[in-house]
Design a protein around this motif. Sequence first.
Motif, PDB file in Angstrom:
ATOM      1  N   PHE A 187      12.822  -8.523  -2.597  1.00  0.00           N
ATOM      2  CA  PHE A 187      13.058  -9.366  -1.423  1.00  0.00           C
ATOM      3  C   PHE A 187      14.459  -9.981  -1.460  1.00  0.00           C
ATOM      4  O   PHE A 187      15.157 -10.010  -0.455  1.00  0.00           O
ATOM      5  N   GLN A 188      14.864 -10.445  -2.625  1.00  0.00           N
ATOM      6  CA  GLN A 188      16.179 -11.073  -2.747  1.00  0.00           C
ATOM      7  C   GLN A 188      17.301 -10.064  -2.497  1.00  0.00           C
ATOM      8  O   GLN A 188      18.316 -10.391  -1.878  1.00  0.00           O
ATOM      9  N   ASN A 189      17.133  -8.835  -2.952  1.00  0.00           N
ATOM     10  CA  ASN A 189      18.194  -7.833  -2.814  1.00  0.00           C
ATOM     11  C   ASN A 189      18.200  -7.117  -1.468  1.00  0.00           C
ATOM     12  O   ASN A 189      19.259  -6.728  -0.987  1.00  0.00           O
ATOM     13  N   PHE A 190      17.012  -6.900  -0.880  1.00  0.00           N
ATOM     14  CA  PHE A 190      16.934  -6.062   0.317  1.00  0.00           C
ATOM     15  C   PHE A 190      16.318  -6.736   1.530  1.00  0.00           C
ATOM     16  O   PHE A 190      16.542  -6.299   2.650  1.00  0.00           O
ATOM     17  N   GLY A 191      15.489  -7.730   1.334  1.00  0.00           N
ATOM     18  CA  GLY A 191      14.801  -8.342   2.474  1.00  0.00           C
ATOM     19  C   GLY A 191      13.503  -7.610   2.749  1.00  0.00           C
ATOM     20  O   GLY A 191      12.639  -7.532   1.900  1.00  0.00           O
ATOM     21  N   SER A 192      13.390  -7.023   3.911  1.00  0.00           N
ATOM     22  CA  SER A 192      12.138  -6.388   4.328  1.00  0.00           C
ATOM     23  C   SER A 192      11.934  -5.021   3.672  1.00  0.00           C
ATOM     24  O   SER A 192      12.868  -4.418   3.138  1.00  0.00           O
ATOM     25  N   LYS A 193      10.704  -4.533   3.749  1.00  0.00           N
ATOM     26  CA  LYS A 193      10.371  -3.210   3.219  1.00  0.00           C
ATOM     27  C   LYS A 193      11.146  -2.122   3.962  1.00  0.00           C
ATOM     28  O   LYS A 193      11.614  -1.162   3.363  1.00  0.00           O
ATOM     29  N   GLU A 194      11.284  -2.285   5.275  1.00  0.00           N
ATOM     30  CA  GLU A 194      12.010  -1.300   6.073  1.00  0.00           C
ATOM     31  C   GLU A 194      13.469  -1.199   5.628  1.00  0.00           C
ATOM     32  O   GLU A 194      14.034  -0.117   5.545  1.00  0.00           O
ATOM     33  N   SER A 205       8.942  15.036   2.355  1.00  0.00           N
ATOM     34  CA  SER A 205       8.099  13.851   2.497  1.00  0.00           C
ATOM     35  C   SER A 205       7.959  13.208   1.127  1.00  0.00           C
ATOM     36  O   SER A 205       7.700  13.891   0.141  1.00  0.00           O
ATOM     37  N   VAL A 206       8.149  11.891   1.095  1.00  0.00           N
ATOM     38  CA  VAL A 206       8.037  11.152  -0.161  1.00  0.00           C
ATOM     39  C   VAL A 206       6.975  10.086   0.003  1.00  0.00           C
ATOM     40  O   VAL A 206       7.036   9.272   0.928  1.00  0.00           O
ATOM     41  N   ARG A 207       5.994  10.120  -0.890  1.00  0.00           N
ATOM     42  CA  ARG A 207       4.981   9.067  -0.922  1.00  0.00           C
ATOM     43  C   ARG A 207       5.423   8.049  -1.958  1.00  0.00           C
ATOM     44  O   ARG A 207       5.783   8.404  -3.072  1.00  0.00           O
ATOM     45  N   PHE A 208       5.373   6.784  -1.566  1.00  0.00           N
ATOM     46  CA  PHE A 208       5.837   5.744  -2.480  1.00  0.00           C
ATOM     47  C   PHE A 208       5.006   4.486  -2.317  1.00  0.00           C
ATOM     48  O   PHE A 208       4.281   4.316  -1.343  1.00  0.00           O
ATOM     49  N   ARG A 209       5.157   3.621  -3.281  1.00  0.00           N
ATOM     50  CA  ARG A 209       4.478   2.330  -3.265  1.00  0.00           C
ATOM     51  C   ARG A 209       5.381   1.342  -3.969  1.00  0.00           C
ATOM     52  O   ARG A 209       5.938   1.637  -5.023  1.00  0.00           O
ATOM     53  N   ILE A 210       5.521   0.162  -3.406  1.00  0.00           N
ATOM     54  CA  ILE A 210       6.375  -0.851  -4.008  1.00  0.00           C
ATOM     55  C   ILE A 210       5.605  -1.545  -5.130  1.00  0.00           C
ATOM     56  O   ILE A 210       4.457  -1.937  -4.959  1.00  0.00           O
ATOM     57  N   ASN A 211       6.273  -1.699  -6.267  1.00  0.00           N
ATOM     58  CA  ASN A 211       5.683  -2.347  -7.429  1.00  0.00           C
ATOM     59  C   ASN A 211       5.572  -3.851  -7.184  1.00  0.00           C
ATOM     60  O   ASN A 211       6.571  -4.525  -6.959  1.00  0.00           O
ATOM     61  N   GLU A 212       4.362  -4.369  -7.232  1.00  0.00           N
ATOM     62  CA  GLU A 212       4.126  -5.778  -6.937  1.00  0.00           C
ATOM     63  C   GLU A 212       4.888  -6.713  -7.875  1.00  0.00           C
ATOM     64  O   GLU A 212       5.322  -7.795  -7.476  1.00  0.00           O
ATOM     65  N   ALA A 213       5.098  -6.309  -9.110  1.00  0.00           N
ATOM     66  CA  ALA A 213       5.749  -7.173 -10.094  1.00  0.00           C
ATOM     67  C   ALA A 213       7.218  -7.458  -9.754  1.00  0.00           C
ATOM     68  O   ALA A 213       7.760  -8.481 -10.170  1.00  0.00           O
ATOM     69  N   ILE A 214       7.858  -6.561  -9.005  1.00  0.00           N
ATOM     70  CA  ILE A 214       9.285  -6.763  -8.700  1.00  0.00           C
ATOM     71  C   ILE A 214       9.527  -7.152  -7.242  1.00  0.00           C
ATOM     72  O   ILE A 214      10.652  -7.072  -6.754  1.00  0.00           O
ATOM     73  N   ARG A 250       0.847  -1.189   0.000  1.00  0.00           N
ATOM     74  CA  ARG A 250       0.000   0.000   0.000  1.00  0.00           C
ATOM     75  C   ARG A 250       0.887   1.246   0.000  1.00  0.00           C
ATOM     76  O   ARG A 250       2.059   1.194   0.354  1.00  0.00           O
ATOM     77  N   GLU A 251       0.300   2.352  -0.385  1.00  0.00           N
ATOM     78  CA  GLU A 251       1.039   3.609  -0.423  1.00  0.00           C
ATOM     79  C   GLU A 251       1.545   3.962   0.973  1.00  0.00           C
ATOM     80  O   GLU A 251       0.836   3.801   1.960  1.00  0.00           O
TER      81      GLU A 251
END
Length: 157
Positions: free
Chosen positions: A105-112, A91-100, A68-69
């Motif tokens: 996950f492989q490169n960074f792990g968690s969203k945080e 302030s930056v509003r962002f959303r992670i692209n579901e396709a990638i 989610r945003e």
Amino acid sequence: MKKTNITLIIGIILVLLVAMFGSRFVKTIPAGHAGVAMLFGEVVTEPFGSGLHFPVNPLYEWFLYDIREDTITEQANVPSQDQLQTSIDVSVRFRINEAIIPETFQNFGSKERLVEKQLVPALRSILRETGKTVERAENFFLEETQTLLQQTLVDSL
């Protein structure tokens, strides 16, 4: 033993096995989330969107991403050409692209960790580089400078 007793025992055993392990073949991903599956330490390249997924490999280990945003707020000291530092709140509003999601996950792990290792450093770098184009520190308060910073951030991130 009678044949019906053996059939009944086998039936009970099958029902117990399905009750114990049947839920491993079904995965429900909540709305606003995407799932990443891992099998024996390898990330499955297919992203799993929200909803019911059946059948799935019962050996998958699941990780959920909130797609989610979201908003992060960052404070940075930005230099201008007159060698003065100006403190800027962004302030930056962002959303992670579901396709990638699997690659993320492989490169960074968690969203945080993604935000900490990728988004925040890129944001600070873009702010510093754009700030170097501003002649005087007081020009950061001009609307055209703020528009330039905003447009550079949108284009670069």
